[in-house]
Design a protein around this motif. Sequence first.
Motif, PDB file in Angstrom:
ATOM      1  N   ASN A 257       0.858  -1.185   0.000  1.00 32.09           N
ATOM      2  CA  ASN A 257       0.000   0.000   0.000  1.00 32.09           C
ATOM      3  C   ASN A 257       0.893   1.234   0.000  1.00 32.09           C
ATOM      4  O   ASN A 257       1.703   1.420   0.906  1.00 32.09           O
ATOM      5  CB  ASN A 257      -0.915  -0.006   1.221  1.00 32.09           C
ATOM      6  N   LEU A 258       0.752   2.060  -1.021  1.00 31.29           N
ATOM      7  CA  LEU A 258       1.583   3.242  -1.160  1.00 31.29           C
ATOM      8  C   LEU A 258       1.033   4.387  -0.327  1.00 31.29           C
ATOM      9  O   LEU A 258      -0.180   4.471  -0.099  1.00 31.29           O
ATOM     10  CB  LEU A 258       1.643   3.666  -2.628  1.00 31.29           C
ATOM     11  N   PRO A 259       1.898   5.291   0.127  1.00 32.10           N
ATOM     12  CA  PRO A 259       1.388   6.494   0.794  1.00 32.10           C
ATOM     13  C   PRO A 259       0.587   7.341  -0.191  1.00 32.10           C
ATOM     14  O   PRO A 259       0.799   7.261  -1.408  1.00 32.10           O
ATOM     15  CB  PRO A 259       2.658   7.220   1.251  1.00 32.10           C
ATOM     16  N   ALA A 260      -0.346   8.129   0.319  1.00 33.40           N
ATOM     17  CA  ALA A 260      -1.151   8.987  -0.556  1.00 33.40           C
ATOM     18  C   ALA A 260      -0.226   9.892  -1.361  1.00 33.40           C
ATOM     19  O   ALA A 260       0.739  10.441  -0.821  1.00 33.40           O
ATOM     20  CB  ALA A 260      -2.113   9.830   0.274  1.00 33.40           C
ATOM     21  N   PRO A 261      -0.497  10.065  -2.660  1.00 34.03           N
ATOM     22  CA  PRO A 261       0.360  10.948  -3.453  1.00 34.03           C
ATOM     23  C   PRO A 261       0.256  12.390  -2.995  1.00 34.03           C
ATOM     24  O   PRO A 261      -0.800  12.843  -2.544  1.00 34.03           O
ATOM     25  CB  PRO A 261      -0.189  10.777  -4.883  1.00 34.03           C
ATOM     26  N   GLU A 262       1.352  13.105  -3.114  1.00 31.05           N
ATOM     27  CA  GLU A 262       1.378  14.527  -2.780  1.00 31.05           C
ATOM     28  C   GLU A 262       0.894  15.308  -4.002  1.00 31.05           C
ATOM     29  O   GLU A 262       1.539  15.294  -5.044  1.00 31.05           O
ATOM     30  CB  GLU A 262       2.805  14.946  -2.401  1.00 31.05           C
ATOM     31  N   ILE A 263      -0.243  15.979  -3.871  1.00 28.21           N
ATOM     32  CA  ILE A 263      -0.846  16.631  -5.035  1.00 28.21           C
ATOM     33  C   ILE A 263      -0.782  18.156  -4.961  1.00 28.21           C
ATOM     34  O   ILE A 263      -1.422  18.844  -5.760  1.00 28.21           O
ATOM     35  CB  ILE A 263      -2.300  16.160  -5.245  1.00 28.21           C
ATOM     36  N   GLN A 264      -0.011  18.670  -4.035  1.00 31.53           N
ATOM     37  CA  GLN A 264       0.198  20.108  -3.940  1.00 31.53           C
ATOM     38  C   GLN A 264       1.685  20.399  -3.875  1.00 31.53           C
ATOM     39  O   GLN A 264       2.477  19.554  -3.473  1.00 31.53           O
ATOM     40  CB  GLN A 264      -0.503  20.693  -2.707  1.00 31.53           C
ATOM     41  N   GLY A 265       2.053  21.619  -4.289  1.00 29.92           N
ATOM     42  CA  GLY A 265       3.450  22.023  -4.227  1.00 29.92           C
ATOM     43  C   GLY A 265       4.197  21.662  -5.496  1.00 29.92           C
ATOM     44  O   GLY A 265       3.614  21.337  -6.522  1.00 29.92           O
ATOM     45  N   GLY A 266       5.503  21.726  -5.426  1.00 30.76           N
ATOM     46  CA  GLY A 266       6.337  21.435  -6.574  1.00 30.76           C
ATOM     47  C   GLY A 266       6.669  22.686  -7.369  1.00 30.76           C
ATOM     48  O   GLY A 266       6.240  23.799  -7.063  1.00 30.76           O
ATOM     49  N   MET A 267       7.426  22.497  -8.416  1.00 33.05           N
ATOM     50  CA  MET A 267       7.874  23.583  -9.272  1.00 33.05           C
ATOM     51  C   MET A 267       6.713  24.104 -10.125  1.00 33.05           C
ATOM     52  O   MET A 267       5.869  23.314 -10.559  1.00 33.05           O
ATOM     53  CB  MET A 267       8.991  23.043 -10.174  1.00 33.05           C
ATOM     54  N   PRO A 268       6.637  25.409 -10.407  1.00 33.19           N
ATOM     55  CA  PRO A 268       5.596  25.927 -11.302  1.00 33.19           C
ATOM     56  C   PRO A 268       5.657  25.251 -12.674  1.00 33.19           C
ATOM     57  O   PRO A 268       6.729  24.875 -13.152  1.00 33.19           O
ATOM     58  CB  PRO A 268       5.922  27.421 -11.403  1.00 33.19           C
ATOM     59  N   LEU A 269       4.493  25.095 -13.316  1.00 33.84           N
ATOM     60  CA  LEU A 269       4.380  24.300 -14.530  1.00 33.84           C
ATOM     61  C   LEU A 269       5.341  24.756 -15.633  1.00 33.84           C
ATOM     62  O   LEU A 269       6.066  23.935 -16.194  1.00 33.84           O
ATOM     63  CB  LEU A 269       2.936  24.328 -15.052  1.00 33.84           C
ATOM     64  N   MET A 270       5.350  26.038 -15.972  1.00 35.21           N
ATOM     65  CA  MET A 270       6.176  26.491 -17.092  1.00 35.21           C
ATOM     66  C   MET A 270       7.663  26.323 -16.798  1.00 35.21           C
ATOM     67  O   MET A 270       8.457  25.997 -17.688  1.00 35.21           O
ATOM     68  CB  MET A 270       5.848  27.950 -17.439  1.00 35.21           C
ATOM     69  N   GLU A 271       8.043  26.482 -15.540  1.00 34.67           N
ATOM     70  CA  GLU A 271       9.431  26.246 -15.156  1.00 34.67           C
ATOM     71  C   GLU A 271       9.772  24.763 -15.260  1.00 34.67           C
ATOM     72  O   GLU A 271      10.870  24.390 -15.690  1.00 34.67           O
ATOM     73  CB  GLU A 271       9.656  26.755 -13.727  1.00 34.67           C
ATOM     74  N   THR A 272       8.815  23.920 -14.895  1.00 39.13           N
ATOM     75  CA  THR A 272       9.017  22.479 -14.993  1.00 39.13           C
ATOM     76  C   THR A 272       9.195  22.054 -16.442  1.00 39.13           C
ATOM     77  O   THR A 272      10.079  21.254 -16.772  1.00 39.13           O
ATOM     78  CB  THR A 272       7.818  21.726 -14.373  1.00 39.13           C
ATOM     79  N   ILE A 273       8.361  22.591 -17.341  1.00 44.98           N
ATOM     80  CA  ILE A 273       8.474  22.271 -18.764  1.00 44.98           C
ATOM     81  C   ILE A 273       9.845  22.678 -19.295  1.00 44.98           C
ATOM     82  O   ILE A 273      10.488  21.928 -20.047  1.00 44.98           O
ATOM     83  CB  ILE A 273       7.339  22.946 -19.558  1.00 44.98           C
ATOM     84  N   ALA A 274      10.309  23.847 -18.895  1.00 49.52           N
ATOM     85  CA  ALA A 274      11.611  24.322 -19.354  1.00 49.52           C
ATOM     86  C   ALA A 274      12.762  23.506 -18.774  1.00 49.52           C
ATOM     87  O   ALA A 274      13.841  23.423 -19.378  1.00 49.52           O
ATOM     88  CB  ALA A 274      11.783  25.797 -18.991  1.00 49.52           C
ATOM     89  N   THR A 275      12.542  22.881 -17.621  1.00 54.33           N
ATOM     90  CA  THR A 275      13.595  22.130 -16.923  1.00 54.33           C
ATOM     91  C   THR A 275      13.689  20.685 -17.396  1.00 54.33           C
ATOM     92  O   THR A 275      14.751  20.060 -17.288  1.00 54.33           O
ATOM     93  CB  THR A 275      13.322  22.153 -15.396  1.00 54.33           C
ATOM     94  N   ARG A 276      12.604  20.137 -17.931  1.00 50.96           N
ATOM     95  CA  ARG A 276      12.556  18.709 -18.285  1.00 50.96           C
ATOM     96  C   ARG A 276      13.670  18.347 -19.257  1.00 50.96           C
ATOM     97  O   ARG A 276      13.908  19.027 -20.240  1.00 50.96           O
ATOM     98  CB  ARG A 276      11.197  18.369 -18.901  1.00 50.96           C
ATOM     99  N   ARG A 277      14.375  17.262 -18.971  1.00 54.69           N
ATOM    100  CA  ARG A 277      15.468  16.778 -19.808  1.00 54.69           C
ATOM    101  C   ARG A 277      15.438  15.253 -19.880  1.00 54.69           C
ATOM    102  O   ARG A 277      14.920  14.589 -18.987  1.00 54.69           O
ATOM    103  CB  ARG A 277      16.836  17.169 -19.206  1.00 54.69           C
TER     104      ARG A 277
END
Length: 200
Positions: free
Chosen positions: A25-45
């Motif tokens: 049984n996995l812990p509940a996923p964290e669905i808040q926080g993290g890097m802003p979307l456009m920054e994440t898109i620019a960072t993806r490699r």
Amino acid sequence: MLKRFIGVVLVAAAMPVWAAEEVINLPAPEIQGGMPLMETIATRRTTREFSAKPIELQDLSNILYAAWGVSHDGKRTIPTARNLQKMNVYAVVNDGIWRYDGAANNLHRVGEAKDIMSALAKQDFVQEAPLTLIFTGVPDERHYMAMHAGSAYQNVGLYCASRGLNNVVRGLVDYEGIARILGLKGEEVIITQTIGWPYM
């Protein structure tokens, strides 16, 4: 060679104590926080270098939720054409092969990691990485399953970028060998994705 040996020792020391379980049984996923979307898109490699540092259960839960979790009203975290949810995600991790159940947010053991490595690890770095996802689906004439897998691995790639994890989508595998080891019936292997922490 020394770096690889040290990595193996560290993994053994840090391994979560769930390798012998049949259902996790996995812990509940964290669905808040993290890097802003456009920054994440620019960072993806795409990166083909991974340390042996293990993926902890919380990150594994978050990754699988991003790929194929259930977010609301029985719907997946990715769009599915005609709501055809005929895909499965397997995680090769912690010396086991696990099928993800998004509705229950748990993992079901289906085999041993050592049994699939020859079919999965056609590139050496895969053996170093702590996690590889295998996307499978029911073939169809519109290739919906391939589109669904693409949406799933893109979500995972964005999560990895936000979290500081490396990842690479991989098609250089033995598709028939993996399908045989997983015991697929009416499904095919679509693509794989290898994930892990960078060397620090």
